[in-house]
Design an enzyme around this catalytic site. Structure first.
Site, short mmCIF file in Angstrom:
data_model
loop_
_atom_site.label_atom_id
_atom_site.label_comp_id
_atom_site.label_asym_id
_atom_site.label_seq_id
_atom_site.Cartn_x
_atom_site.Cartn_y
_atom_site.Cartn_z
CG HIS A 118 -2.14 -0.89 0.99
ND1 HIS A 118 -2.83 -1.48 2.02
CD2 HIS A 118 -2.76 -1.27 -0.14
CE1 HIS A 118 -3.83 -2.19 1.53
NE2 HIS A 118 -3.82 -2.08 0.22
CD GLU A 140 -11.41 -5.67 -29.28
OE1 GLU A 140 -10.86 -5.81 -28.18
OE2 GLU A 140 -12.61 -5.92 -29.49
CG ASP A 162 -7.76 -8.14 -27.16
OD1 ASP A 162 -6.94 -8.83 -26.53
OD2 ASP A 162 -8.91 -7.93 -26.75
CB CYS A 207 -9.87 2.89 -27.39
SG CYS A 207 -10.36 1.25 -27.99
#
Length: 855
Positions: free
Chosen positions: A471, A709, A733, A780
């Site tokens: 963390h 893709e 992809d 994207c």
């Protein structure tokens, strides 16, 4: 109440209870492991269903057994195919051999991560030695963890239990090379134990000089048999030879596992692969201390050692009642402080930080911490001493498991512990504040230490403990503070004020730098800060190249919080709404009303002048949903996923389409279909949108597009563009399908570079096909957010770049420094290259020459 010879197992998780017959795995469905139940979990911490002792905790942390006082072995197995994750997504909260009570936390797991990576989240609770049970009475309906009596067992009396035959001459098998990719984990071990139980002989599985009862799942797991380990069987009894004749070929065949899955190679000396492995020159230098990259950034500064606080702890107390009141008061004060801290962080739109301290708040109610302190106070010790011993012991027990994730969680316990201890005992010596330009050196930093760092004085830190997943590291990244974890212990020998360079990207601390090196790093940092400030100031300006071409820069988001950030960061809209966030980590599909509420909230955050490109549900064999049963696929990446699943599961698809259409009046809605491979698929999906739009009497404009893709879509781009209103290229992809490389592959992932010329050619072909039909094209995938690749994408003709919301200002700033004509020339050059390395080198030289002139 259960009778004296019965046992009630309490639900280890909340969620619907299912019979084992509904588990999509024959090992459990056929009860080869044992009898019991399955639960489709809606929470993320596995609890103990009974009192007992931890018998085995699998090395992958996805399964364990609890041995009950009644002699039963209760196994819990989280998810299917989770052993292949090798511990990722799991945090064990107990140790082997530890005594547990009903409801004791056993394993924490990341349901969202597992939903993407595992075959199923179904969690099985079975009695391994079911032969000791006369009857099983499972509950039905929705279970509540730690409360519902999920399974009541009637245990056989001693006279009913079967007796083993007396041992005779011992015979042994040939050596067996274990073919299972993940070794003998719970499933193959259960198959082996079940088959071994069919014989009366005494059967042992032997690895090196250790042996285990082959009829005991727990004992087999205890051998920790890995892939390619050598084992042998020994047997003695009337049917010993028959047992070996049966078990040996079964084991060689994998005991039901897919032994053709990617497996680690047999143990052998490492082989150098110069083409793939580069030894950094830094590792050969004496003036470099190495660690683990925890938070990116290159900074120069002076060493400042942050010493552990020393508390003045009184040993003896004033009686249990008084000391207990002191502890309870300190706990309540710490809880209020954490509540305030969490609220403030949420108001500042920092949900990730807030979640860490919310978890700390829960730790203050941990029964083991409280019980441990109470036991010490009963011995006449002070509350401060008792609390210190309790949290220190709990933290150390986690850290000793030698698990990277657990090391971070151990530090969380220390953080909570010190927060309470500071209210029970005075600090002997207060810390001195670090001077400006400090690089902290510490044994470890708690999340609280990290969150309170003064960024005007601290430019980075190194810790001897911790990891990239702790963390403290997560907070450092959110605060943009360079950090290195697990640094060489020699760092503690450095003197305060010594000049160093910290490289958070490479995990290095460079000692004795020259003045010119220090100045160079400082100058780079100063320029980067000025550049970031300039980009933020200009974020609302359009991203227009020097010669007048405007590129839309939009955001990839996964919820309302991120949507709210888009307008303030200068985003032109949303280029990818990952709608999966609504469907994952739950036991049933979201209702149409729930989806409408979420999509409308996101659209309203953007407003009517901005685009909202929403991708329909993109799941499949690689990202399964617990409530959408699917047959197991050998290669889910080439199976039923994306639009194929949308069309096959038309009811779920239509519900989502209707919900999305309701948001059309609040933003410029674009509906995008994932994993399109043919024009027929597109026409079918488009027809469904038109049908639902007409049925709802929606008059607002709604665009329908395709996510490029797979190579097939890129090759057919000109034909698809006749039906689609737009394209958005998912380079992640597209790269793995084009190059036949799984981007998560441990050895090949670094070769899956979207800048590969083959991928760039597919992008160019997609753009050409779209523009021939007057349709726009966005990117994207990860390549859109790669600053070095922006010029190439613009040169290829891309109209829109969709990136993380935080990256919008920097990407817009980069566009403004470019000339479209030069970008086109660059793209033409890149398409003629042969390797990704050549492309990267050309991009680097372009940045050094062209951008230097245009800055």
């Amino acid at each position: 109440m259960p009778s004296a010879n019965s046992l009630a197992l309490i639900a280890p998780l909340s969620g619907p209870i299912l019979p084992l017959s509904q588990v999509p795995d024959p090992t459990f469905a056929q009860k080869l492991v044992g009898d019991g139940i399955a639960i489709d979990p809606i929470d993320e911490v596995l609890l103990s269903p009974c009192q007992g002792r931890i018998g085995q905790l699998h090395g992958a942390c996805h399964a364990l057994t609890v041995a009950t006082p009644e002699g039963l072995e209760v196994m819990m197995h989280i998810g299917l195919e989770t052993v292949l994750l090798k511990g990722q997504g799991f945090t064990p909260l107990i140790n082997h051999g530890q005594e547990v009570e009903v409801g004791s936390p056993l394993i924490a797991f990341d349901a969202s991560f597992l939903a993407h990576k595992a075959l199923s989240l179904l969690t099985m609770m079975v009695v391994v030695n079911s032969e000791k049970v006369d009857s099983f009475l499972p509950a039905k309906g929705l279970a509540q963890a730690g409360v519902t009596r999920a399974l009541v067992l009637k245990i056989k009396s001693e006279g009913e239990k079967s007796l083993s035959s007396a041992p005779q001459a011992i015979i042994t098998s040939i050596p067996i090379d274990i073919p299972n990719p993940a070794g003998l984990h719970a499933r193959p071990a259960a198959v082996l134990a079940t088959r071994a139980k069919k014989f009366t002989s005494d059967i042992k599985l032997i690895k090196n000089n250790r042996e285990a009862n082959a009829k005991s799942l727990v004992a087999i797991l205890g051998l920790e048999v890995a892939a390619h380990d050598k084992v042998i069987f020994s047997a003695s009894g009337n049917d010993a030879q028959m047992a070996l004749d049966t078990l040996v070929p079964l084991t060689l065949a994998g005991l039901g596992d897919n032994i053709h899955a990617l497996a680690p190679p047999p143990k052998s000396p490492p082989i150098a692969v110069p083409a793939l492995i580069e030894i950094p020159k830094e590792s050969l230098e004496a003036n470099v201390l190495k660690g683990v990259p925890a938070s990116p950034g290159l900074v120069a500064g002076q060493i400042f050692e942050l010493k552990i606080l020393d508390y003045n702890i009184e040993e003896n107390g004033q009686g249990l009642e008084i000391e207990n009141k002191k502890l309870l008061k300190a706990l309540e004060e710490a809880k209020k402080e954490l509540d305030t801290l969490e609220d403030n962080l949420r108001r500042r739109s920092e949900p990730d930080k807030a979640a860490i301290f919310a978890a700390h708040r829960e730790l203050l109610d941990d029964p083991e911490l409280l019980e441990g302190a109470e036991q010490v106070m009963k011995q006449g010790k002070s509350a401060a001493l008792a609390w210190n011993e309790s949290f220190t012991l709990q933290a150390q027990s986690l850290a000793n498991l030698k698990n990277e994730l657990l090391a971070g969680r151990a530090n969380d316990i220390r953080d909570v512990g010190y927060r309470v201890l500071s209210r029970l005992a005075p600090i002997k010596k207060q810390r001195v504040a670090p001077p400006p330009g400090s690089i902290l050196i510490a044994e470890d930093l708690t999340p609280s230490d990290t969150a309170l760092l003064d960024k005007t004085k601290v430019v980075g830190f190194c810790t001897l403990g911790g990891s990239a997943t702790s963390h403290a590291s997560i907070l450092a990244r959110s605060m943009s503070i360079a950090a290195v974890a697990a640094i060489d212990r020699r760092a503690l020998e450095l003197k305060d004020g010594q000049e160093v360079i910290l490289d958070g990207d490479k995990g290095l601390l460079r000692l004795n730098p020259t003045e010119s090196e220090l100045n160079e790093v400082r100058e780079k940092r100063k320029k980067a800060e000025v550049k970031r400030e300039k980009e933020l100031k200009e974020a609302l300006e359009p991203a227009t190249t020097i010669d007048g071409r405007t590129i839309k820069v939009v955001a990839n988001i996964g919820g309302v919080e991120e949507a709210n950030e888009v307008p303030t960061l200068g985003g032109d809209g949303v280029g990818l709404l990952r709608s999966e966030f609504l469907f994952l980590k739950r036991a049933s599909a979201p209702s149409e009303e729930e989806q409408i509420s979420m999509y409308v909230a996101i659209a309203k955050a953007l407003g009517p002048q901005r685009d909202l490109v929403a991708r329909t549900l993109d799941v499949g064999g690689d990202k399964p949903l617990a409530y959408l049963p699917m047959e197991r696929e050998v290669n889910p990446f080439l199976g039923i996923r994306g639009l194929r699943l949308n069309i096959l599961g038309e009811g779920l698809f239509r519900t989502q389409i209707r919900a999305l259409l309701r948001a059309a009046q609040f933003a410029r809605l674009h509906i995008m279909f994932p994993m399109v491979t043919s024009k027929i698929e597109l026409i079918k999906a488009k027809a469904i949108v038109m049908e639902e739009k007409a049925a709802l009497n929606i008059t607002d404009s709604v665009k329908v597009g395709v996510m490029i893709e797979v190579p097939a879509a890129a090759i057919l781009a000109e034909l698809l563009a006749k039906e689609a209103d737009f394209f958005s290229i998912g380079t992640n992809d597209l790269t793995q399908y084009c190059l036949a490389i799984d981007r998560g592959h441990p050895k090949l992932a670094s070769m899956a570079d979207a800048a590969h010329p083959a991928v760039l050619r597919l992008i160019e072909k997609s753009v050409r096909g779209a523009h021939a039909n007057n349709k726009w094209v966005g990117v994207c995938g990860g390549l859109a957010g790669d600053v070095a690749a922006v010029a190439a994408l613009i040169g290829l003709g891309v109209d829109e770049l969709s990136v993380s919301a935080a990256a919008i200002p920097s990407i817009k700033g980069r566009v403004r420094r470019l000339t479209y004509a030069r970008c086109q020339q660059l793209a033409s050059e890149l398409l003629s290259l042969a390797t990704a390395a050549e492309v990267r080198e050309r991009l680097k030289s372009f940045e050094q020459t062209q951008l230097g002139k245009e800055a």
